[in-house]
Design a protein around this motif. Structure first.
Motif, PDB file in Angstrom:
ATOM      1  N   TYR A  96      69.467  18.218  27.628  1.00  0.00           N
ATOM      2  CA  TYR A  96      68.912  19.046  26.562  1.00  0.00           C
ATOM      3  C   TYR A  96      68.301  18.140  25.495  1.00  0.00           C
ATOM      4  O   TYR A  96      68.849  17.102  25.152  1.00  0.00           O
ATOM      5  CB  TYR A  96      69.979  19.958  25.945  1.00  0.00           C
ATOM      6  CG  TYR A  96      71.263  19.264  25.556  1.00  0.00           C
ATOM      7  CD1 TYR A  96      71.410  18.682  24.300  1.00  0.00           C
ATOM      8  CD2 TYR A  96      72.333  19.188  26.445  1.00  0.00           C
ATOM      9  CE1 TYR A  96      72.582  18.047  23.937  1.00  0.00           C
ATOM     10  CE2 TYR A  96      73.509  18.551  26.088  1.00  0.00           C
ATOM     11  CZ  TYR A  96      73.628  17.981  24.842  1.00  0.00           C
ATOM     12  OH  TYR A  96      74.792  17.346  24.485  1.00  0.00           O
ATOM     13  N   THR A 105      65.164  21.485  31.490  1.00  0.00           N
ATOM     14  CA  THR A 105      65.385  21.957  30.131  1.00  0.00           C
ATOM     15  C   THR A 105      64.050  22.213  29.447  1.00  0.00           C
ATOM     16  O   THR A 105      62.985  22.068  30.057  1.00  0.00           O
ATOM     17  CB  THR A 105      66.239  20.943  29.330  1.00  0.00           C
ATOM     18  OG1 THR A 105      66.644  21.520  28.090  1.00  0.00           O
ATOM     19  CG2 THR A 105      65.483  19.657  29.073  1.00  0.00           C
ATOM     20  N   LYS A 133      68.896  24.301  31.130  1.00  0.00           N
ATOM     21  CA  LYS A 133      69.853  24.207  30.035  1.00  0.00           C
ATOM     22  C   LYS A 133      69.124  24.401  28.717  1.00  0.00           C
ATOM     23  O   LYS A 133      68.066  23.800  28.477  1.00  0.00           O
ATOM     24  CB  LYS A 133      70.528  22.828  30.045  1.00  0.00           C
ATOM     25  CG  LYS A 133      71.323  22.485  28.782  1.00  0.00           C
ATOM     26  CD  LYS A 133      72.583  23.307  28.623  1.00  0.00           C
ATOM     27  CE  LYS A 133      73.425  22.764  27.455  1.00  0.00           C
ATOM     28  NZ  LYS A 133      74.679  23.498  27.295  1.00  0.00           N
ATOM     29  N   HIS A 176      70.151  24.449  24.496  1.00  0.00           N
ATOM     30  CA  HIS A 176      71.233  24.179  23.544  1.00  0.00           C
ATOM     31  C   HIS A 176      70.739  24.559  22.150  1.00  0.00           C
ATOM     32  O   HIS A 176      70.078  23.777  21.460  1.00  0.00           O
ATOM     33  CB  HIS A 176      71.633  22.707  23.590  1.00  0.00           C
ATOM     34  CG  HIS A 176      73.036  22.448  23.140  1.00  0.00           C
ATOM     35  ND1 HIS A 176      73.548  22.973  21.964  1.00  0.00           N
ATOM     36  CD2 HIS A 176      74.053  21.732  23.702  1.00  0.00           C
ATOM     37  CE1 HIS A 176      74.807  22.576  21.830  1.00  0.00           C
ATOM     38  NE2 HIS A 176      75.136  21.835  22.861  1.00  0.00           N
ATOM     39  N   HIS A 207      73.835  27.316  25.418  1.00  0.00           N
ATOM     40  CA  HIS A 207      74.876  27.160  24.391  1.00  0.00           C
ATOM     41  C   HIS A 207      74.369  27.884  23.152  1.00  0.00           C
ATOM     42  O   HIS A 207      73.534  27.368  22.408  1.00  0.00           O
ATOM     43  CB  HIS A 207      75.123  25.680  24.094  1.00  0.00           C
ATOM     44  CG  HIS A 207      76.249  25.442  23.149  1.00  0.00           C
ATOM     45  ND1 HIS A 207      77.221  24.484  23.372  1.00  0.00           N
ATOM     46  CD2 HIS A 207      76.580  26.028  21.967  1.00  0.00           C
ATOM     47  CE1 HIS A 207      78.089  24.493  22.368  1.00  0.00           C
ATOM     48  NE2 HIS A 207      77.714  25.430  21.502  1.00  0.00           N
ATOM     49  N   ASP A 234      82.292  20.961  31.403  1.00  0.00           N
ATOM     50  CA  ASP A 234      81.726  20.033  30.420  1.00  0.00           C
ATOM     51  C   ASP A 234      81.976  18.584  30.792  1.00  0.00           C
ATOM     52  O   ASP A 234      81.785  17.682  29.958  1.00  0.00           O
ATOM     53  CB  ASP A 234      82.231  20.293  29.000  1.00  0.00           C
ATOM     54  CG  ASP A 234      81.101  20.373  27.982  1.00  0.00           C
ATOM     55  OD1 ASP A 234      79.939  20.091  28.342  1.00  0.00           O
ATOM     56  OD2 ASP A 234      81.367  20.719  26.817  1.00  0.00           O
TER      57      ASP A 234
END
Length: 298
Positions: free
Chosen positions: A80, A109, A132, A134, A164, A253
């Motif tokens: 990210y 990303t 991804k 974030h 996220h 993670d």
């Protein structure tokens, strides 16, 4: 990694009749980027807010070998950017990493910038199977107009995005459920995987998951003692967890966790009110269906 830890991890999924697990939330990055991430955790920076020792601080080859020893059949290289002019380069690195590491799902990303639709389209054509986003680190609104074509392409191609967007471990300007609700009103078929079960806004993100067939949750750090200390999962949610069971995916993670990999699994198996069928789905079968990976019985 030690032999006892490997044995304990494998006993957990083996006891469920699985041939391994799928971890949708692992991080592999260029060394220079990973070193900066680790330095940030070491400094207990403002986005972490507490000491965060990295348990699996080892070179890339050993990290891959560790996941394989644990019995992880597929994993990701969640990358990210935190600024413009970074995502395209990260995508090139991740594509090569996936070519060199066949059990890694090709990952990509993006960032809100004019070039994003072009390099996202290129990544999809190059075989990216998961993205991804974030929101906390990138500090951007997911409904930024610069991302409209990006979300549209991901929606049209059915490529899932680990995002996220919850306000843990520290809130950001654009974290929380409301930006995601606005995003889904624009792109209702978008296959989002809400990282960390949306902590600490667990209830809201469970609502979003249960009301949208395309939305999933990943278990990353949820239910562990480290998370429960400051962001406990609300009690009395067994029925809703069961209802969402076929859209909850295991995430760890790894390697950026302050405890052993085994705890990520034991924390999930100790969740009240769930059964072995639910666990088999979360640890393997749900992701296997999403990414067309052979089920253990196949």
């Amino acid at each position: 990694m030690c032999a006892d830890e490997v044995m304990q991890v494998r006993e957990i999924w083996g006891g469920l009749g699985l041939t391994g697990i799928i971890d949708v939330h692992t991080h592999f990055m260029p060394k220079s980027v990973m070193d900066k991430v680790w330095n940030y955790f070491d400094s207990a920076g403002p986005l972490t807010g507490r000491p965060w020792p990295i348990t699996y601080r080892m070179d890339e080859a050993r990290r891959v070998d560790t996941l394989r020893a644990f019995g992880v059949r597929r994993f990701t290289s969640l990358i990210y950017p935190h600024r413009p002019d970074m995502a395209a380069w990260l995508n090139q690195w991740a594509a090569q990493f996936a070519r060199d590491t066949p059990d890694c799902l090709p990952t990509a990303t993006f960032y809100p910038e004019p070039e994003a639709p072009g390099y996202v389209d290129a990544a999809i054509r190059d075989g990216a199977r998961i993205f991804k986003a974030h929101i906390q680190v990138g500090d951007y609104d997911p409904t930024d107009p610069l991302l409209d074509d990006v979300w549209g392409a991901l929606e049209d191609h059915g490529v899932p995005v680990v995002i996220h967007c919850g306000s843990g471990p520290q809130p950001g300007r654009f974290t929380g459920p409301e930006p995601i609700r606005r995003l889904l009103r624009r792109h209702p078929r978008l296959a989002l995987i809400i990282a960390h079960m949306g902590m600490p806004e667990y209830d809201d993100f469970l609502d979003i998951c249960l009301s949208s067939e395309a939305v999933h949750l990943d278990t990353t750090m949820a239910f562990t003692a480290f998370a429960e200390e400051v962001m406990p999962f609300p009690a009395g949610q067994a029925a809703r967890l069961r209802a969402a069971g076929n859209r909850i995916l295991f995430g760890s993670d790894f390697p950026n966790i302050p405890y052993g990999y085994r705890e990520a699994l034991t924390a999930i198996t100790a969740v009240p009110g769930i059964d072995d069928a639910w666990l088999r789905g979360v640890l393997h079968d749900n992701a296997a269906r999403m990414f067309d990976i052979a089920l253990p019985s196949d």
